[in-house]
Design a protein around this motif. Structure first.
Motif, PDB file in Angstrom:
ATOM      1  N   ALA A 211       0.869  -1.255   0.001  1.00  0.00           N
ATOM      2  CA  ALA A 211       0.210   0.131   0.038  1.00  0.00           C
ATOM      3  C   ALA A 211       1.040   1.399   0.135  1.00  0.00           C
ATOM      4  CB  ALA A 211      -0.783   0.065   1.207  1.00  0.00           C
TER       5      ALA A 211
ATOM      6  N   ILE B 296      13.410   8.492   3.541  1.00  0.00           N
ATOM      7  CA  ILE B 296      13.067   7.603   2.400  1.00  0.00           C
ATOM      8  C   ILE B 296      11.737   8.043   1.751  1.00  0.00           C
ATOM      9  CG2 ILE B 296      12.300   5.217   1.590  1.00  0.00           C
ATOM     10  CD1 ILE B 296      14.078   4.224   3.723  1.00  0.00           C
ATOM     11  N   MET B 297      10.764   8.333   2.508  1.00  0.00           N
ATOM     12  CA  MET B 297       9.472   8.930   2.121  1.00  0.00           C
ATOM     13  C   MET B 297       9.538  10.248   1.459  1.00  0.00           C
ATOM     14  SD  MET B 297       7.475   6.356   2.255  1.00  0.00           S
ATOM     15  CE  MET B 297       5.955   7.100   1.681  1.00  0.00           C
ATOM     16  N   ALA B 298      10.402  10.924   1.822  1.00  0.00           N
ATOM     17  CA  ALA B 298      10.736  12.580   1.297  1.00  0.00           C
ATOM     18  C   ALA B 298      11.442  12.664  -0.121  1.00  0.00           C
ATOM     19  CB  ALA B 298      11.125  13.291   2.324  1.00  0.00           C
ATOM     20  N   GLN B 299      11.914  11.451  -0.501  1.00  0.00           N
ATOM     21  CA  GLN B 299      12.455  11.507  -1.900  1.00  0.00           C
ATOM     22  C   GLN B 299      11.674  10.872  -3.070  1.00  0.00           C
ATOM     23  OE1 GLN B 299      14.235   8.409  -3.247  1.00  0.00           O
ATOM     24  NE2 GLN B 299      12.916   7.417  -1.924  1.00  0.00           N
ATOM     25  N   PRO B 300      11.771  10.890  -4.208  1.00  0.00           N
ATOM     26  CA  PRO B 300      10.965  10.642  -5.219  1.00  0.00           C
ATOM     27  C   PRO B 300      10.617   9.180  -5.478  1.00  0.00           C
ATOM     28  CG  PRO B 300      12.394  12.222  -6.082  1.00  0.00           C
ATOM     29  CD  PRO B 300      12.988  11.889  -4.809  1.00  0.00           C
TER      30      PRO B 300
ATOM     31  N   THR C 173       9.487   5.944  -4.266  1.00  0.00           N
ATOM     32  CA  THR C 173       8.824   5.317  -3.376  1.00  0.00           C
ATOM     33  C   THR C 173       9.085   3.751  -3.340  1.00  0.00           C
ATOM     34  OG1 THR C 173       7.047   7.012  -3.401  1.00  0.00           O
ATOM     35  CG2 THR C 173       6.567   4.853  -2.350  1.00  0.00           C
TER      36      THR C 173
ATOM     37  N   ALA D 204      15.868   0.214 -15.002  1.00  0.00           N
ATOM     38  CA  ALA D 204      15.782   1.395 -14.003  1.00  0.00           C
ATOM     39  C   ALA D 204      15.826   1.002 -12.647  1.00  0.00           C
ATOM     40  CB  ALA D 204      14.347   1.958 -14.131  1.00  0.00           C
TER      41      ALA D 204
ATOM     42  N   ALA E 152      19.187   2.386 -10.270  1.00  0.00           N
ATOM     43  CA  ALA E 152      19.185   3.672  -9.968  1.00  0.00           C
ATOM     44  C   ALA E 152      18.055   4.064  -8.950  1.00  0.00           C
ATOM     45  CB  ALA E 152      19.334   4.470 -11.058  1.00  0.00           C
TER      46      ALA E 152
ATOM     47  N   VAL F 286       4.049   9.807   9.397  1.00  0.00           N
ATOM     48  CA  VAL F 286       5.213   9.061   9.281  1.00  0.00           C
ATOM     49  C   VAL F 286       6.083   9.682  10.393  1.00  0.00           C
ATOM     50  CG1 VAL F 286       7.483   8.510   7.937  1.00  0.00           C
ATOM     51  CG2 VAL F 286       4.973   8.177   7.070  1.00  0.00           C
TER      52      VAL F 286
ATOM     53  N   HIS G  71       3.946  -1.155   8.773  1.00  0.00           N
ATOM     54  CA  HIS G  71       4.030  -0.754   7.599  1.00  0.00           C
ATOM     55  C   HIS G  71       4.480   0.572   7.593  1.00  0.00           C
ATOM     56  CE1 HIS G  71       2.192  -4.310   6.570  1.00  0.00           C
ATOM     57  NE2 HIS G  71       0.925  -4.043   7.000  1.00  0.00           N
TER      58      HIS G  71
ATOM     59  N   ASN H  11       3.547   4.013   5.594  1.00  0.00           N
ATOM     60  CA  ASN H  11       2.425   4.663   5.848  1.00  0.00           C
ATOM     61  C   ASN H  11       2.195   5.233   7.118  1.00  0.00           C
ATOM     62  OD1 ASN H  11       1.334   2.253   3.644  1.00  0.00           O
ATOM     63  ND2 ASN H  11       0.552   4.379   3.217  1.00  0.00           N
TER      64      ASN H  11
END
Lengths: 460, 460
Positions: free
Chosen positions: B155, B241-245, B247, B287, B290, B346, B372, B375
């Motif tokens: 999720a 981790i959740m603040a960079q593009p 996911t 991909a 990276a 988070v 999790h 989330n």
């Protein structure tokens, strides 16, 4: 329902709002129409600044059974904010603070009057964006986006407001203030009132605050243009692109009639073709080339004329020029454009476009088709040039909707219903579904004061 | 409400369903409980096979004001399918056809009794999956997933059932059959009844068919394990981790107590650490490196002990071994595990985990935290070993919920409310919000026959 506006209510709202309340003719005229070009005078205009004011206002209006019409910036095209039964237009334009941006939790809390474009500007330095991106983004409000579930090209990858909103604060038609949803990206605590309010066009509650889900903005973008010999080839390419794992962040379709118009208006940078796709792929710089290659491979196939990839900003602007020329070109031809935004399953796009061409011929009306092909969301624009064509266009429109429903589609992808498509709702929804929607309306707005005459057709 | 079951209703349902209707003691016993370990005997069990049967059944039960309890496979942990007021349990296990898989339109149409795992198996050869992945995936039904908005690790990237369902066919408590939603990925045609039904735990309507949104399955996966010296370091890594593009498709957290338990049970392949993250990144092979590097870079930081990347299937299995050892380890310790699934933003995870540790000490109860993290959805499991500890655990639970609410969190991320958390709803939702939810309940189920005693606390 054109009973005179109660004097005591006017006095009460003046006490509540001071100079933010007006019954002056000039103000009433300014808030009598929206981008639908329909018009009806409200009795008064209220410029609210707080949740508490909205609660007091709705309670006062409810006591007098006076309509309350929420309004962002009136950019909708369906008449959703036209006060067809008079009453008080509640403008949120002065309730426009970005309350908090919280990158750690990927959320922003905003008042409804914040402009979509202003939020995007505030988010950009933090590396985030809020995905809904209607064409009116620089001057439409978040509140309006939520009311109409308005999206744009990016919805194909990032979803619509319903997919990008965590929670709301609002005032129901009963005058009750409440919160729904969460500050978290997951929740299973009771009924999903958040999504229920989104797209309800101000008929259930007035949103006073929204907690929006933010998405990190990929730092790289690749723009491609593919031209095809006919509509069917382009539509099959769309289906191929959507069936592989890399989802583009824009997948726009333009039909031959639209291309012809754009070329007549925008000059010969606009290609000659049976149909065209504009494709954008975003991602991190390291991953983007592979992603773009995967999408380009899917775009290639039977009927492709040319696939161009932009290498510079200038080339990107050039590729988009055909699409950009389209709106002014349509305006030049028809001041009475009927612009619809029907949706069908992606695989039914060829049938939709072919069917629309047949209807255009049968009713002798000029129709252009373009739009968000990755979602099957097509702008079907009827362009009548005089009164006779206008009458034929109205008749044609009914047939277009019937065609869409026969293809398992629906009336609107992102514009909403308002007054423009209300009469067509029974084509899309069964009597039982409409009955339940009326019950839901009653659950929030027992006296029916919120935005009367919109979205739901009258109970049978 | 333990009035005797009307004889005429039994006869009518027997006529309707034949051998698919039973009032036998053995059958009633089998359908008296679910995975919550709570129990209450129904008066009858109906194994429906069609939408039309469900319509007839609900209408008949409504005439007699007899409760109707929808049931998938009873894997929920909140008592959501326990027939606490008797009535007819409607099992969907024989209504389990995959009606259509349509890869071109990224959708599947299923009956509610289809098992989550069976759908995934049918989708795999086509390159698609349906994102919701509860641990019970091999034996839980799609209908149950929809009823509880059940999700799982994926999720964090792909969303819950509300984000992955396009439309529903259902029967309301009024006995009305209806459809809502669309066959398209975009829609702005009236109220969003689809999301309203999802997570409503069978209290508004019985779902008889679902149109699910499919996602192309990335062909490559990279698994990583990061250990940290303390919970705060791990929680800060989650926020980074959740603040960079990029996911991740799983971002699981395990606290020190849980790691200790897993190590005692699973042996010394389980690392010694203050906290651990299990991270999975998916993508296309070109991909993926990276993307995995970007996530790994964000996982590194103050307090990291070790970051391991699996290079083979064996290494992947080894990395997951600590997480897998956790469930049996808990069962060994406590047969009366209270398992919650609270959610906080988070960035509040460190405060939640610290607060839970304080409450565990204050109430002298063993508590493990894992779940999790991407989330903010944490399984807080209280593990009382005897009756005295059980009493203390019940008291502790109230404080845990109060802590969660004080951190802007909510009661449940994916388990739902059922009977287990119903009494705590007023902690999370205001009287006005609960009042509106009751109104919505009445809009669909005017006589209150659908799954009585669940989700909403009684009206004040």
């Amino acid at each position: 329902m054109t009973t005179p506006f109660p004097t005591s209510l006017g006095a009460e709202l003046r006490d509540l709002l001071g100079d933010d309340f007006s019954m002056a003719e000039a103000e009433r005229l300014s808030y009598s129409y929206d981008n639908s070009r329909r018009q009806a005078l409200p009795d008064a205009v209220a410029f609210v600044r707080s949740h508490e004011q909205v609660e007091s206002l709705v309670r006062a209006c409810r006591r007098h059974r006076v309509p309350v019409i929420a309004r962002g910036r009136g950019t909708n095209t369906t008449g959703a904010t036209v006060p067809v039964e008079g009453g008080v237009v509640v403008s949120f334009e002065r309730m426009n603070r970005i309350v908090r941006i919280d990158p750690d939790n990927r959320l922003a809390i905003v008042e409804p009057g914040v402009l979509n474009g202003d939020l995007q500007k505030a988010l950009a330095p933090l590396g985030f964006f809020w995905p809904p991106d209607p064409t009116s983004s620089p001057w439409c409000s978040i509140g309006g986006n939520l009311a109409c579930n308005s999206a744009g090209p990016r919805a194909v990858k990032y979803g619509s407001p319903r997919d990008n909103t965590l929670g709301l604060r609002a005032v129901a038609g009963s005058g009750e203030g409440f919160r729904c949803g969460t500050y978290t990206t997951k929740g299973a605590t009771g009924y999903d009132l958040t999504r229920l309010l989104i797209g309800s066009e101000g008929t259930l509650a007035l949103v006073t605050e929204a907690t929006l889900k933010l998405t990190p903005k990929p730092s790289a973008l690749r723009t491609m243009r593919a031209t095809y010999k006919d509509v069917g080839s382009a539509a099959r390419a769309v289906a191929r692109i959507m069936a592989q794992p890399v989802t583009p962040c824009a997948l726009e379709f333009i039909d031959d009639v639209a291309l012809g118009l754009a070329r007549a208006h925008g000059g010969d940078t606009v290609p000659v073709a049976g149909a065209m796709l504009m494709i954008e792929v975003d991602g991190e710089p390291d991953a983007l080339p592979a992603a773009a290659d995967a999408v380009a491979a899917a775009a290639r196939g039977d009927g492709l004329i040319e696939l161009s990839v932009a290498r510079t900003d200038e080339e990107t602007a050039l590729l988009w020029s055909a699409r950009k020329a389209l709106s002014p070109a349509q305006r030049t031809i028809s001041p009475h454009k009927i612009n619809e935004d029907v949706v069908v399953p992606v695989s039914r796009l060829p049938e939709l476009v072919d069917g629309v061409k047949r209807l255009a011929a049968a009713h002798d009306v000029l129709i252009v088709c373009f739009g968000h092909a990755g979602n099957g969301n097509l702008h079907v624009n009827l362009l009548p040039r005089n009164d006779a064509e206008r009458t034929r266009a109205e008749a044609c429109l009914h047939d277009v909707f019937a065609l869409v429903i026969s293809l398992d589609g629906t009336l609107s992808g992102e514009h909403g219903i308002g007054i423009a498509k209300r009469e067509f709702m029974p084509l899309a929804l069964s009597p039982a579904t409409l009955h339940l929607m009326h019950n839901v309306k009653d659950a929030f707005d027992p006296d029916g004061i919120l935005n009367p005459g919109k979205l739901l057709p009258p109970r049978p």
